[in-house]
Design an enzyme around this catalytic site. Sequence first.
Site, PDB file in Angstrom:
ATOM      1  N   THR A 424       0.813  -1.290  -0.040  1.00  0.00           N
ATOM      2  CA  THR A 424      -0.043   0.004   0.049  1.00  0.00           C
ATOM      3  C   THR A 424       0.849   1.095   0.000  1.00  0.00           C
ATOM      4  OG1 THR A 424      -1.870  -1.159   1.118  1.00  0.00           O
ATOM      5  CG2 THR A 424      -1.853   1.071   1.379  1.00  0.00           C
ATOM      6  N   ASP A 466      -9.270  -9.349   2.909  1.00  0.00           N
ATOM      7  CA  ASP A 466      -9.250  -8.626   4.003  1.00  0.00           C
ATOM      8  C   ASP A 466     -10.412  -9.118   4.673  1.00  0.00           C
ATOM      9  OD1 ASP A 466      -6.828  -7.355   3.955  1.00  0.00           O
ATOM     10  OD2 ASP A 466      -7.508  -5.388   3.492  1.00  0.00           O
ATOM     11  N   SER A 493     -10.709  -2.839   6.493  1.00  0.00           N
ATOM     12  CA  SER A 493      -9.370  -2.308   6.264  1.00  0.00           C
ATOM     13  C   SER A 493      -8.492  -1.899   7.665  1.00  0.00           C
ATOM     14  CB  SER A 493      -9.550  -1.023   5.330  1.00  0.00           C
ATOM     15  OG  SER A 493      -8.220  -0.539   5.200  1.00  0.00           O
ATOM     16  N   SER A 494      -7.370  -1.736   7.403  1.00  0.00           N
ATOM     17  CA  SER A 494      -6.561  -0.945   8.562  1.00  0.00           C
ATOM     18  C   SER A 494      -6.229   0.178   8.354  1.00  0.00           C
ATOM     19  CB  SER A 494      -5.283  -1.656   8.759  1.00  0.00           C
ATOM     20  OG  SER A 494      -5.587  -3.276   9.228  1.00  0.00           O
TER      21      SER A 494
HETATM   22  N1  GLU Z   1      -5.510  -4.082   2.506  1.00  0.00           N
HETATM   23  C1  GLU Z   1      -5.057  -3.528   3.790  1.00  0.00           C
HETATM   24  C2  GLU Z   1      -5.631  -2.846   4.437  1.00  0.00           C
HETATM   25  O1  GLU Z   1      -6.627  -2.182   3.699  1.00  0.00           O
HETATM   26  C3  GLU Z   1      -3.791  -2.628   3.477  1.00  0.00           C
HETATM   27  C4  GLU Z   1      -2.660  -3.488   2.863  1.00  0.00           C
HETATM   28  C5  GLU Z   1      -1.340  -3.053   3.139  1.00  0.00           C
HETATM   29  O2  GLU Z   1      -1.151  -1.975   3.595  1.00  0.00           O
HETATM   30  O3  GLU Z   1      -0.338  -3.575   2.821  1.00  0.00           O
HETATM   31  O4  GLU Z   1      -5.718  -2.393   5.352  1.00  0.00           O
END
Ligand code: GLU
Length: 617
Positions: A424, A466, A493-494
């Site tokens: 990301t 996720d 999500s994070s």
């Molecule tokens: N898919 C993750 C999220 O939405 C983010 C992935 C990442 O930061 O590598 O939290």
Amino acid sequence: MPPALYDALLRRIALLLAAGLLAGACSAPPPKSVPSVPALRQPPASVPGQPADPAAGYREGVVAVSHPLAAEAGRGILAAGGNAIDAAVAIHFALNVVEPQSSGIGGGGFMMLRQAAGGRTLVLDSRETAPAAASADMFGQLDFQQASTSGISVGVPGAVAGLSYALQHWGSITMSEALAPAIRLAREGFPVNADLAARSASPRATLQPETMARFRLPDGSPLPVGHHLVQPELAHTFELLARHGSAVFYRGEIAQAIVAAQQRSLVGPAGVGRMTLEDLAAYRPAVREPVIGEYRGYEIHGMPPPSSGGLSVLMLLELLEPFPLGSTETGWGFGGPNTLHVMAEAMRLTFADRAVWMGDADHAPVPVPGLQSPCFLASRAARIDPRRRMETPLAADPRPCVAGGRPGDGLTLATAEATEGRNTTHFTVADRWGNVVSFTATIESAWGAGILVPGYGFLLNNELTDFNLRPRRDAATGDPGINDVAPGKRPRSSMAPTMLLRDGEVLAAYGSPGGSTIINSVLNTTLNLIDHGMDIDAAIRAPRFSVTSAAGRIACEAGLPAASLAHLARLGHVFAADSPACEAAIGSVQAVIIEPQSGRQFGGADPRREGTVLGLP
Ligand code: GLU
């Protein structure tokens, strides 16, 4: 310390003491004595993170981006009179070219926007959605690796709809103008940097033939640093978008190519994508309100559901506020043994609750008021003992708090470590008018699902991993299955684009990539700014510390004091590495700091990638 900060501290302490008594009544552990609150090492700067040099900074706009060429795209838009939203859209498209492994039009993201006019914070949610044919058990027995290299993990991409919405509602340039720098970079090429070269060496870069052909050399070896990478298919796709707008992506030829491409899979029939043309045509971004909390007198704006980012960061800050993290008293201060211990404990509690209660609130009963209620937070804070490591915590039930009850009544739930990507990208922009954008964008894992849409040159996300890979909803345990897959739902999500405000003015905006570690990178940065009095560069460079599960395996970066880590080991903490040593890089924070009185703007970018700050004096 300003009186407001003292007041806030005293309020928290009173809250914690009250909750300790309450927790004792409902058989939670007895109340812990709250440490005294000595003076902070240095009074907090009037603007946290502000560099000491009064001559530094910008006035007409600044961008902080993980790649210099994408930063240049954003700076160019600001210099030509564009606003922060215009620059953000151009940066997003440019990152698709120069950091294709991390984000792009085959994925989604969250844009937090502080509008100068009206002083309002909004969040534009362009998170991917599950197709209408998705089901809670659709991953079958696939593990994370199998699922994430299969079309079944591809969510309906939201980026193009979100960027187009942002330009239409808050931007001042056309889609074609925002795409121009990205088209040039894709068509003319650019030198591969160390991060892309390293990612090209990972096995995921070879998952499908088109991906391999584009991001490896003809002999199959990884792209070397400095290799001139040209992406004509991607340039062509961007030109289609420039000419026809988002319709060509959601209802035109690109939609057809996406539906065909997500039939790709490295695994058997269970791994076939379920997305249809109807799913693409039905995609809509959402405009949301941030979740808001307070920490030592500052207002924190965080990312609401479907992300767990904002709720988790706010919970962590609440749990940590009673402790004198920034003091010079023995054991406290940056990297101090007590500081790291209480951080680890707060993270373990927060990730226990996150695993059960957080997800897409449009589709599941996320108990947001309960999770933010003083009753719930104080009962969780009371579990932290500065001298002892707690047993692996279960998630507690915040819902009774809202009805005037006590937290945790009748329901405790075990949680497992989540498997998530660590990729990301995050960038931050401020313009001359005072608009600020804090944007995290993703295709989930590095290289997403590993599927480069044939003929169109962009990678499809694996965002649906996720979700809970196995359904958790269970009447027997009371688990509501909040993050189970469902049609049209967004995976939890994070991502945590964040803003720090005082008196309605944005003082800092930041965020990070890194899967579930995002939450902790944002926490580390916040503490560095507020408690440890660091300027923004130091706050970003400082070694990070992260725990992402109730079981509590510690990940940390080199540079934290060995004596503190040894203390943690003595308390019984476990480390992700075999010994209490720190290695891996965690996150990549890009930030903007604003001094409201003068309007001066400062950027901070992360050297863990090729973070770059560019501004207009
Ligand atoms: N898919 C993750 C999220 O939405 C983010 C992935 C990442 O930061 O590598 O939290």
